[in-house]
Design a protein around this motif. Structure first.
Motif, short mmCIF file in Angstrom:
data_model
loop_
_atom_site.label_atom_id
_atom_site.label_comp_id
_atom_site.label_asym_id
_atom_site.label_seq_id
_atom_site.Cartn_x
_atom_site.Cartn_y
_atom_site.Cartn_z
N ARG A 184 0.85 -1.18 0.00
CA ARG A 184 0.00 0.00 0.00
C ARG A 184 0.89 1.24 0.00
NH1 ARG A 184 0.94 2.20 4.72
NH2 ARG A 184 1.04 1.03 6.66
N ARG A 185 0.29 2.38 -0.23
CA ARG A 185 1.02 3.64 -0.22
C ARG A 185 1.55 3.94 1.19
NH1 ARG A 185 2.36 7.17 -4.62
NH2 ARG A 185 1.05 6.58 -6.37
N ILE A 186 2.71 4.56 1.23
CA ILE A 186 3.24 5.03 2.51
C ILE A 186 2.29 6.07 3.08
CG2 ILE A 186 5.09 6.39 3.56
CD1 ILE A 186 6.19 3.77 3.06
N GLU A 187 1.98 5.95 4.36
CA GLU A 187 1.12 6.91 5.03
C GLU A 187 1.93 7.71 6.04
OE1 GLU A 187 -1.92 4.52 6.72
OE2 GLU A 187 -2.91 4.12 4.80
N LEU A 188 1.29 8.73 6.58
CA LEU A 188 1.98 9.65 7.49
C LEU A 188 2.62 8.90 8.65
CD1 LEU A 188 2.36 12.68 7.51
CD2 LEU A 188 0.36 12.89 8.98
N ALA B 115 -1.04 21.13 -1.51
CA ALA B 115 -2.31 21.17 -2.25
C ALA B 115 -2.41 22.42 -3.11
CB ALA B 115 -3.49 21.09 -1.29
N ARG B 116 -1.80 23.52 -2.66
CA ARG B 116 -1.81 24.78 -3.41
C ARG B 116 -0.72 24.82 -4.48
NH1 ARG B 116 -2.40 27.34 1.85
NH2 ARG B 116 -0.21 27.96 1.69
N ALA C 87 9.31 17.27 4.74
CA ALA C 87 8.66 17.99 3.65
C ALA C 87 8.81 17.22 2.34
CB ALA C 87 9.25 19.39 3.53
N LYS C 88 10.01 16.70 2.07
CA LYS C 88 10.24 15.94 0.84
C LYS C 88 9.35 14.70 0.78
CE LYS C 88 15.09 17.32 0.21
NZ LYS C 88 16.50 16.85 0.24
N LEU C 89 9.27 14.01 1.92
CA LEU C 89 8.47 12.79 1.95
C LEU C 89 6.99 13.09 1.73
CD1 LEU C 89 10.23 10.95 4.90
CD2 LEU C 89 10.19 10.22 2.52
N LEU C 90 6.50 14.18 2.32
CA LEU C 90 5.09 14.53 2.14
C LEU C 90 4.81 14.92 0.69
CD1 LEU C 90 4.40 16.54 5.40
CD2 LEU C 90 3.42 14.35 4.76
N ILE C 91 5.77 15.58 0.05
CA ILE C 91 5.60 15.90 -1.37
C ILE C 91 5.53 14.62 -2.19
CG2 ILE C 91 6.76 16.93 -3.36
CD1 ILE C 91 7.87 19.07 -1.43
N ARG C 92 6.41 13.64 -1.84
CA ARG C 92 6.41 12.37 -2.56
C ARG C 92 5.10 11.61 -2.33
NH1 ARG C 92 9.37 12.79 -6.72
NH2 ARG C 92 11.40 13.67 -6.23
N LEU C 93 4.59 11.69 -1.09
CA LEU C 93 3.33 11.01 -0.81
C LEU C 93 2.19 11.56 -1.65
CD1 LEU C 93 3.35 10.58 3.08
CD2 LEU C 93 3.75 8.86 1.35
N SER C 94 2.31 12.82 -2.04
CA SER C 94 1.27 13.43 -2.86
C SER C 94 1.42 13.06 -4.33
CB SER C 94 1.32 14.95 -2.71
OG SER C 94 2.46 15.48 -3.36
N ASP D 276 7.91 19.97 -8.94
CA ASP D 276 6.50 20.37 -9.02
C ASP D 276 6.12 21.27 -7.85
OD1 ASP D 276 6.21 18.61 -11.23
OD2 ASP D 276 5.96 16.93 -9.85
N VAL D 277 6.58 20.91 -6.66
CA VAL D 277 6.27 21.67 -5.44
C VAL D 277 7.60 22.04 -4.78
CG1 VAL D 277 5.05 21.66 -3.23
CG2 VAL D 277 4.14 20.34 -5.15
N PRO D 278 8.10 23.23 -4.99
CA PRO D 278 9.41 23.60 -4.45
C PRO D 278 9.38 23.80 -2.94
CG PRO D 278 8.39 25.47 -5.53
CD PRO D 278 7.51 24.30 -5.80
#
Length: 601
Positions: free
Chosen positions: A246-250, A456-457, A509-516, A522-524
């Motif tokens: 499954r996808r990595i979660e928080l 998200a923005r 921050a990098k991991l959360l961007i990857r999770l998205s 894409d998201v600096p």
């Protein structure tokens, strides 16, 4: 395989048993069986056939499908063959066959096992290869040691969505080794190159939960631009289809082992009792309420200043625990008469005090007096209510920012700890204790919800400093350790939680961007500089403190200088300061009571 096809296995096995019987005689007589012994072989053949047929059926050998034969099935086959050999031996000896070669009785089971095992292994190799498509899923890289990969491969073999193409190991000397046909292609530093070479569609992080290797693997996999997957936790196997990745979660970003609780002790403390929770609508307070309800509390009194938060909690708990009596109050811990009136109605045995202001920048500027009124006076009010009513235990939720504080919020929480110890001297019948821990992953006001909104923005994701680190734990883990500390704690003790390894905020921050499903292109990520009162790193112990172990491996007791404060003087100064004191006066007063507090004057 159909039932009819499965039952064809028995005639095949009996044919192989007969061949083994002939081979046993043939080998016994040096590859040239005399005529009289050939007749003996044929006349006695029904006995091994009957013995093996009965034994293999009795041991359930035919419940298994040959193409999926594993060690477990082969082990059962060994037992069946051994028992059949004993039956055959008993039958031949009871018949008293004259001049029967005894060595045949020893050779036959070994030869039969060899032939039967070979048949099953061949079926697995040939049938499995024939029915398996050449490319049955997206290419998947396993990231972790060979040992960790071995634990994940059995579940992956039955998948159709993913096809493992190699292993990337954090252990240098594992490069070049193979595991079930998969090669260790290189180290974590080579992951981007390996992903490009293998055309991997995702990375499955198989490193053990809680290990440094897992954290490193997550970071490296995110930098390689691969979607991150993990195997489901044991409690998820019924919810995740067939135990597939499954996808990595928080929560996986921490990946620590679940907290081991003294379930019996907590049940004795909470079951059938009345418990009061302040700040019940907040992140920690609401999770405390969920955990307390799980242990069979008879009556749960929930207090929060936010009408919306307490309404949401009421709706959730009434649905999840309809048998529990829940009382939901909107009240402010800064009003001692209101808090005392609520507590007098129900006489709780235990109070958990989670109400607090915790946002560092907000409390650092313009709202300093509010931090003192809520965090210090609120704690004093709640603690005195607990002592006045003779409650068994009072547990203060504190923070790592109370250690060598550099901001008003942290200094106010350290002063709250000192006030609590002063109240403990007034009410010896009640145990007063505090629990310190770091940031709670995903709690309101933490970086995770902020980063999620920024992603998200479309970014940028704002990080104050590239080297800033924080301790994190999940909300359920924090709440469970608070309960455990409340159970084992003695009065005036301050508990320190095992927060694991600190996490670099930029890595988070990098991991959360990857999770998205996006990249830093894409998201600096933008670095904004440290805010007033913010540290590069948090501490769980002050310089003059040491810790002592407790029976729980994730809890220790902080031992240090007991800085006494006069609670009456604290109350007098805060009231006298008025609604808008000078910030410099507030900080100067805090420094006089919390000597380790350091900030700009």
């Amino acid at each position: 395989m159909s039932a009819a096809a499965r039952w064809l296995q028995l005639p095949i096995d009996l044919t192989l048993v007969a061949i083994a019987w002939w081979l046993a005689f043939w080998l016994r007589f040096n590859l040239d069986t005399p005529d009289e012994f050939q007749a003996m072989m044929l006349s006695t053949l029904p006995w091994p056939l009957l013995g093996f047929g009965f034994s293999l059926l009795a041991w359930g050998v035919y419940r298994h499908i040959w193409r999926y034969t594993s060690v477990a099935e082969l082990t059962r086959l060994v037992y069946g063959v051994a028992f059949a050999g004993l039956l055959t031996t008993a039958a031949v000896l009871m018949l008293r066959v004259e001049f029967f070669p005894r060595s045949v009785l020893l050779l036959h089971p070994m030869l039969a096992l060899l032939l039967l095992g070979a048949a099953r292994t061949s079926a697995r190799l040939l049938l499995g290869k024939r029915t398996q498509p050449a490319s049955f899923g997206k290419p998947l890289l396993l990231v972790g040691s060979v040992q960790d990969a071995a634990a994940a491969l059995p579940a992956l073999r039955g998948a159709r969505l993913w096809s493992p193409v190699g292993i990337v190991s954090p252990i240098a000397n594992e490069k070049g080794r193979t595991l079930q046909g998969l090669q260790v292609l290189g180290a974590l530093s080579e992951l981007p190159h390996i992903a490009e070479r293998t055309h991997a569609a995702a990375a499955l992080v198989v490193s053990a939960a809680g290990s440094h290797a897992r954290r490193e693997a997550l970071v490296c996999a995110s930098e390689a631009g691969l979607p991150l997957l993990t195997m489901p936790r044991p409690d998820e196997w019924l919810r995740v289809a067939a135990g597939q990745p499954r996808r990595i979660e928080l929560e996986d970003l921490l990946g620590r082992a679940p907290v081991a609780l003294d379930e019996k002790g907590l049940s004795e403390l909470i079951a059938g009792q009345t418990v009061l929770v302040t700040g019940a609508g907040g992140s920690i307070g609401s999770e405390l309420c969920r955990q307390i309800a799980r242990f069979g509390v008879a009556r749960l009194v929930c207090v929060d200043v936010s009408e919306y938060a307490i309404y949401q909690l009421e709706q959730e708990l009434r649905e999840a625990h309809p048998q529990m009596q829940g009382l939901y109050y909107t009240a402010n811990v800064r009003e001692p008469e209101r808090l005392l009136a609520i507590a007098q109605l129900y006489r709780p045995a235990v109070m958990f005090h989670a109400a607090a202001y915790k946002h560092v920048p907000l409390m650092e500027s313009l709202n300093e007096i509010e931090a003192l009124r809520t965090n210090v006076l609120g704690t004093l009010n709640a603690a005195r209510v607990a002592g006045t009513l003779g409650m068994q235990r009072f547990v203060l939720i504190s923070t790592d920012k109370a250690v060598n504080p550099t901001n008003v919020m942290g200094a106010s929480k350290r002063l709250a700890e000192q006030v609590l110890q002063a109240v403990a001297g007034e009410f010896p019948a009640t145990r007063f204790m505090a629990v310190r821990f770091g940031n709670v992953l995903g709690s309101s006001g933490s970086v995770v919800p902020l980063f999620t909104q920024q992603i998200a923005r479309g970014g940028p994701v704002t990080v104050t400093h590239p080297d800033i680190v924080r301790y994190f734990m999940t909300i359920p883990e924090a709440a469970q350790l608070v309960l455990q500390a409340g159970l084992m704690g003695q009065t005036r003790q301050i508990f320190v939680m095992d927060m694991g390894e600190p996490v670099k905020i930029v890595d988070l921050a990098k991991l959360l961007i990857r999770l998205s499903g996006q990249t830093e292109q894409d998201v600096p990520i933008a670095f904004t500089g440290l805010r007033p009162g913010e540290k590069l790193y948090e501490e769980l112990l002050a310089n003059d403190e040491t810790t002592e172990p407790t029976p729980h491996p994730k809890l220790r007791v902080a031992k240090g200088a007991d800085t006494a404060v006069n609670a009456a003087e604290v109350v007098q100064w805060i009231h006298a300061a008025g609604p808008a004191p000078q910030a410099s006066d507030t900080r100067a007063w805090l420094r006089s009571l919390v000597p380790e507090y350091r900030s700009a004057p």
